[in-house]
Design a protein around this motif. Structure first.
Motif, PDB file in Angstrom:
ATOM      1  N   MET A  44       6.374   3.099   1.639  1.00 55.97           N
ATOM      2  CA  MET A  44       6.951   1.785   1.928  1.00 55.97           C
ATOM      3  C   MET A  44       6.089   0.870   1.101  1.00 55.97           C
ATOM      4  SD  MET A  44       5.204   0.942   5.693  1.00 55.97           S
ATOM      5  CE  MET A  44       3.718   2.023   5.913  1.00 55.97           C
ATOM      6  N   ARG A  45       6.756  -0.076   0.392  1.00 48.45           N
ATOM      7  CA  ARG A  45       6.345  -0.744  -0.685  1.00 48.45           C
ATOM      8  C   ARG A  45       5.854  -2.036   0.017  1.00 48.45           C
ATOM      9  NH1 ARG A  45       6.006  -0.850  -5.800  1.00 48.45           N
ATOM     10  NH2 ARG A  45       7.629   1.002  -5.952  1.00 48.45           N
ATOM     11  N   VAL A  46       4.344  -2.133  -0.296  1.00 48.93           N
ATOM     12  CA  VAL A  46       3.671  -3.339   0.351  1.00 48.93           C
ATOM     13  C   VAL A  46       3.219  -3.894  -0.987  1.00 48.93           C
ATOM     14  CG1 VAL A  46       1.870  -4.136   1.645  1.00 48.93           C
ATOM     15  CG2 VAL A  46       3.076  -2.072   2.405  1.00 48.93           C
ATOM     16  N   GLY A  47       4.150  -5.023  -1.544  1.00 54.95           N
ATOM     17  CA  GLY A  47       3.778  -5.809  -2.637  1.00 54.95           C
ATOM     18  C   GLY A  47       3.914  -4.875  -3.567  1.00 54.95           C
ATOM     19  N   ARG A  48       3.051  -4.579  -4.526  1.00 54.75           N
ATOM     20  CA  ARG A  48       3.129  -3.898  -5.675  1.00 54.75           C
ATOM     21  C   ARG A  48       2.818  -2.405  -5.422  1.00 54.75           C
ATOM     22  NH1 ARG A  48       0.315  -7.206 -10.486  1.00 54.75           N
ATOM     23  NH2 ARG A  48       0.328  -4.989 -11.370  1.00 54.75           N
ATOM     24  N   GLU A  49       2.296  -2.104  -4.355  1.00 54.28           N
ATOM     25  CA  GLU A  49       1.856  -0.937  -3.905  1.00 54.28           C
ATOM     26  C   GLU A  49       2.686  -0.013  -2.968  1.00 54.28           C
ATOM     27  OE1 GLU A  49      -1.058   0.479  -5.220  1.00 54.28           O
ATOM     28  OE2 GLU A  49      -1.582  -1.204  -6.286  1.00 54.28           O
ATOM     29  N   ILE A  50       2.596   1.079  -2.870  1.00 59.57           N
ATOM     30  CA  ILE A  50       3.345   2.062  -1.993  1.00 59.57           C
ATOM     31  C   ILE A  50       2.195   2.523  -0.882  1.00 59.57           C
ATOM     32  CG2 ILE A  50       4.782   4.022  -1.738  1.00 59.57           C
ATOM     33  CD1 ILE A  50       5.451   3.786  -4.629  1.00 59.57           C
ATOM     34  N   ARG A  51       2.806   2.618   0.263  1.00 59.38           N
ATOM     35  CA  ARG A  51       1.725   3.067   1.433  1.00 59.38           C
ATOM     36  C   ARG A  51       2.496   4.079   2.153  1.00 59.38           C
ATOM     37  NH1 ARG A  51      -1.498   0.551  -1.152  1.00 59.38           N
ATOM     38  NH2 ARG A  51      -2.571  -1.298  -0.452  1.00 59.38           N
ATOM     39  N   TYR A  52       1.840   5.147   2.540  1.00 60.98           N
ATOM     40  CA  TYR A  52       2.521   6.098   3.201  1.00 60.98           C
ATOM     41  C   TYR A  52       1.965   6.198   4.647  1.00 60.98           C
ATOM     42  CZ  TYR A  52       3.306   7.526  -1.526  1.00 60.98           C
ATOM     43  OH  TYR A  52       3.576   7.465  -2.836  1.00 60.98           O
ATOM     44  N   ARG A  53       2.639   6.182   5.881  1.00 66.06           N
ATOM     45  CA  ARG A  53       2.111   6.580   6.992  1.00 66.06           C
ATOM     46  C   ARG A  53       1.843   8.039   7.159  1.00 66.06           C
ATOM     47  NH1 ARG A  53       7.651   3.966   8.663  1.00 66.06           N
ATOM     48  NH2 ARG A  53       7.107   1.727   9.200  1.00 66.06           N
ATOM     49  N   VAL A  54       0.539   8.141   7.931  1.00 65.86           N
ATOM     50  CA  VAL A  54       0.115   9.367   8.046  1.00 65.86           C
ATOM     51  C   VAL A  54       1.257  10.219   8.735  1.00 65.86           C
ATOM     52  CG1 VAL A  54      -1.574  10.549   9.311  1.00 65.86           C
ATOM     53  CG2 VAL A  54      -2.278   8.617   8.325  1.00 65.86           C
TER      54      VAL A  54
END
Length: 77
Positions: A44-54
């Motif tokens: 999922m994109r959070v601002g300019r970064e991508i985050r991954y749920r564990v």
């Protein structure tokens, strides 16, 4: 914010692309390439970064897991 507090809020931890790459022992670019090819974990994109749920990473790893070949028993008689 620490992990205990997040779990108390009902939120699960997320990983950055760098953290995921480090965990998997690959270069960050490999994660980007997998996502570009549609073969990477959901992110999922959070601002300019991508985050991954564990949980998404675990599900993705389970999906690409190669099972070991199990030798057949009772071969030819």
């Amino acid at each position: 914010m620490n992990s205990e507090r997040l779990s108390g809020l009902g939120l699960e931890p997320v990983l950055t692309t760098s953290e995921l790459a480090e965990y998997l022992g690959v270069h960050v670019q490999a994660i980007y390439d997998l996502r570009t090819d549609g073969r990477g974990p959901a992110g999922m994109r959070v601002g300019r970064e991508i985050r991954y749920r564990v949980s998404d990473v675990i599900r993705w790893l389970d999906g690409i897991h190669e099972s070991q070949a199990v030798p057949a028993f009772g071969g030819e008689a």
